[in-house]
Design an enzyme around this catalytic site. Structure first.
Site, PDB file in Angstrom:
ATOM      1  N   HIS A  80      -2.361  -4.744  -1.479  1.00 12.37           N
ATOM      2  CA  HIS A  80      -2.812  -3.291  -1.743  1.00 12.37           C
ATOM      3  C   HIS A  80      -2.574  -2.983  -3.240  1.00 12.37           C
ATOM      4  CE1 HIS A  80      -1.865  -2.328   2.870  1.00 12.37           C
ATOM      5  NE2 HIS A  80      -1.429  -3.508   2.582  1.00 12.37           N
ATOM      6  N   ASN A 153      -1.395   1.193   8.204  1.00  9.72           N
ATOM      7  CA  ASN A 153      -2.720   0.635   7.956  1.00  9.72           C
ATOM      8  C   ASN A 153      -3.784   1.453   8.756  1.00  9.72           C
ATOM      9  OD1 ASN A 153      -1.984  -1.262   5.952  1.00  9.72           O
ATOM     10  ND2 ASN A 153      -1.827  -2.789   7.431  1.00  9.72           N
ATOM     11  N   HIS A 344       8.468   1.986   1.209  1.00  9.76           N
ATOM     12  CA  HIS A 344       9.548   0.902   1.773  1.00  9.76           C
ATOM     13  C   HIS A 344       9.726   1.485   3.445  1.00  9.76           C
ATOM     14  CE1 HIS A 344      12.895  -1.597   2.688  1.00  9.76           C
ATOM     15  NE2 HIS A 344      13.677  -0.742   2.245  1.00  9.76           N
TER      16      HIS A 344
END
Ligand code: HDD
Length: 710
Positions: A80, A153, A344
């Site tokens: 990413h 995603n 996170h």
């Protein structure tokens, strides 16, 4: 009005702006200083011994400026790396009290600030936006209970089932290590070797080779949390949940041919699209959806709900829309915000908890670990973009780049010198869901994760014929680039487990043997929600190229352009040269793009204005004809009025019966090509053209011989 105030006008200010963002500096009306605050008299010449002499070591300004420059880069993300961010806010539709105690999901009047970072996975920071890849869709909610990150995603499942294989799949898909080729692409031996050696990838590869992996825009992508989480209410009652983002503009994709061309012509296509949309006030909106499975139903499905290579079909577990996110503010500084933001999966707030999904469990370690290296130490939570709006108080101290100056002698718990401050809050502090776990330690995979193919078949069954063709062609490209013939043959055999016809088509394109055994899993069901044909379709915010030259019919141009703009469709006037064009009545129109600065692939549709002189000139321009024939190839809506139709005929728009309406003034539409001659006004034409634009693409054209797109 400057850009920023324009963007914000009329939209509610988000709380993060007003309370905490005094660190945004524009350096207006200031004097240049060193980092020590010493004013600088000259920053264009280094200090030298004589005008033509050597530079002197004592030039502290030169050394500071150069040293800072030399240290400007931080390691790019391992995956990413290429991303783009924007600010916005989230509002829940109604209190979610029964499901969760998460505060930001209780009060519909509260606007929770968010920062979203969209990304590709495989390519380096400087790679192209439109490559075939999964897109990241990571959202940081700055809630009053602390930061919550939904690290999602645009594909609802993943390559692997256990996080311990993440380094393997990433090594396989990244450029091959001996020669760093290919960039940002899955079309090479190591990835496909990994695929055929690890059949749990089958389902994900189907999605990766579908149109989902070449989105038209970040604004037209779904987001999926992929992993199974839990929502916990204030009674301590938990339910399994999957998170979804549903774009208000629907889910739409490019064709593969466009994606490849855009990678060269406009590698920033997606980031530009988002940046411009927000600047123009076309704020992207996404609804937050949840799928809920009661704890008692954990084993009620024909797949394991903890297996991240499976999605929960929407017709089996419906998606409940619970709120909406609006992105309404561009970042001020790419590095400070997009590059330094640290997501996170472990950043959760009370009311949101984890499941035992083995991919999620590993992610919970990896994200914090990666930030420590990338952002240079344990204090990255103090970087402005990562700072919670909730107060932060603890006994953590020191480390690289500590920003806060923590006062006093006490930095431990429990203490009596400071009455045990900061104190744990038993009532409101985060309580982990008390799932009972008693088991043997084993390095094993659950038997319930063994079915690698059924949902791949379900996905395949759900595709329209056009979507299926795109997947087959993607196999031909991706696996066609594999050099090892044994791997290619194994791809045929592996995907024969998904569907026999698919495997035969793959084999044909690759020059491999068709599968020896009958194929398929026996799954006959389909899941309509996964096909993009069933998505929301609308014309708003689309971009149309208007082709014109001097002598265009002004009345037509004005009526059609006004109608398009009235429908919030954006128009560029494209001509051979930039500058003013004069219409048949002497009125002027500015060509803001020429063939050098634009290309058909940058637009959703093309319109050719009439006017004999204009069209006669256009007919001499190869670029104009290419514009039309490429738009036809890419199944895009094409509009033409009066003489404009002649350019269509010349531009190889074959197979479409362009009605040359000599006798009448009726609007004629065939496969997204909209034309009219001899009309007294163009409103009916414009409405029909807008309708064609709202359909995104007219895939039936792909059945015309020699005209397959992508
Ligand atoms: Fe990951 C980045 C999404 C599996 C380890 N991941 C990253 C980003 C997104 C995702 C959107 C970019 C965040 C940003 O914009 O900064 N990742 C996912 C999803 C997964 C997934 C939806 C499957 C459910 N990831 C996954 C696994 C691991 C990682 C299994 C490791 C065990 N991911 C990372 C990372 C990254 C990352 C190496 C790189 C940069 C970063 O975290 O901040 O830690």
């Amino acid at each position: 009005m400057d850009n920023q105030s324009q963007q914000n006008s009329g939209t509610p200010k988000d709380p993060k702006d007003s309370q905490l963002e005094n660190f945004r500096v524009d350096h207006k009306n200031t004097k240049l200083t060193t980092d020590q605050g010493v004013k600088v008299s000259n920053t264009d010449d280094s200090l030298k011994a004589g005008e033509r002499g050597p530079t002197l070591m004592e030039d502290f300004h030169f050394r500071e400026k150069m040293t800072h420059f030399d240290h400007e880069r931080i390691p790019e993300r391992v995956v990413h790396a290429r991303g783009f961010g924007a600010h916005g806010y989230f509002q829940v539709y109604e209190p979610m009290t029964e499901l969760t105690k998460a505060k930001f999901l209780q009060d519909p009047s509260v606007k929770t600030p968010v920062f979203v970072r969209f990304s590709t996975v495989v390519g380096s920071r400087g790679s192209a936006d439109t490559v075939r890849d999964v897109r990241g869709f990571a959202t940081k909610f700055y809630t009053e209970d602390g930061n919550y990150d939904l690290v999602a995603n645009n594909i609802p499942i993943f390559f692997i089932q256990d996080a311990i294989k993440f380094p393997d799949v990433v090594h396989a898909i990244k450029p091959e290590p001996h020669n760093e080729i290919p960039q940002a692409s899955a079309a090479h031996d190591t990835l496909w070797d990994f695929v055929v050696s690890n059949t749990e990838t089958a389902h994900m590869m189907m999605w990766l080779l579908s149109d989902r992996a070449i989105p038209r825009s970040f604004r037209m992508m779904e987001g999926f949390g992929v992993n199974t989480f839990r929502l916990v209410n204030d009674q301590g009652q938990a339910r399994f949940v999957k998170f979804h983002w549903k774009p208000k503009l629907g889910v739409h994709s490019l064709t593969w041919d466009e994606a490849q061309k855009l990678a060269g012509k406009d590698p920033d296509f997606h980031r530009k699209d988002l940046w411009e949309a927000i600047n123009m006030g076309d704020y992207p909106e996404y609804e937050l959806g949840i799928q809920i499975v009661e704890e008692k139903d954990e084993f009620a499905f024909d797949f394991d709900i903890l297996d991240p290579t499976k999605f929960w079909p929407e017709e089996v577990v419906p998606v409940k829309l619970i709120g909406k996110m609006t992105l309404n503010r561009n970042q001020d500084n790419f590095f400070a915000e997009t590059e330094q933001v640290a997501f996170h999966t472990g950043n959760v707030v009370p009311g949101i908890d984890f499941s035992n999904d083995p991919l999620l469990q590993g992610r919970l370690f990896s994200y914090l670990d990666t930030q420590l290296l990338r952002l240079g130490g344990p204090n990255f939570h103090e970087i402005p973009i990562n700072r919670p709006v909730a107060p932060v108080n603890n006994n953590q101290r020191d480390g690289f780049h500590r920003m806060s100056i923590d006062k006093g002698a006490v930095s431990y718990s429990k203490n009596s010198l400071r009455s045990n401050d900061p104190k744990p809050d038993e009532m409101n502090g985060y309580q982990h869901y008390m799932e009972k776990v008693e088991a043997q330690k084993v390095r094993m995979r659950s038997q319930s994760f063994q079915d690698h193919f059924s949902q791949a078949t379900l996905f395949w069954n759900s595709m329209t014929p056009a979507e299926k063709q795109h997947i087959i062609k993607a196999f031909h490209f991706e696996v066609g680039n594999v050099k090892d013939k044994q791997i290619k043959q194994r791809v045929v055999e592996m995907f024969n487990n998904v569907d026999g016809e698919l495997a035969k088509e793959i084999a044909k394109g690759l020059g491999m043997n068709p599968p020896a055994n009958p194929g398929g899993t026996g799954v006959t069901k389909s899941s309509p929600a996964v096909s993009q044909e069933n998505t929301i379709k609308m014309a708003q915010t689309r971009k149309v190229a208007v082709l014109a030259e001097n002598g265009f019919t002004n009345k037509e141009a004005v009526e059609v352009i006004n109608a398009l703009e009235g429908a919030n469709i954006h128009v560029d006037i494209v001509s051979k040269n930039l500058g003013m064009l004069t219409g048949d009545d002497g009125e002027q129109l500015e060509a803001n793009k020429n063939y050098a600065t634009s290309s058909e692939v940058m637009y959703d549709a093309v319109y050719v204005v009439g006017g004999q002189q204009s069209v006669t000139t256009l007919l001499t321009h190869k670029d104009a004809k290419n514009f039309i024939s490429d738009a036809f190839l890419h199944a895009k809506p094409i509009g033409a009025t009066n003489e404009g139709i002649d350019l269509l005929s010349e531009a190889d728009v074959q197979g479409v019966a362009i009605a040359d309406m000599e006798s009448g003034s009726a609007v004629f539409t065939d496969m997204g090509v909209v034309t009219v001659r001899n009309a007294s006004d163009f409103s009916a034409f414009a409405q029909e053209f807008i309708q064609a634009i709202s359909q995104h693409r007219h895939w039936m054209r792909e059945n015309i011989d020699g005209k397959m797109s992508g």
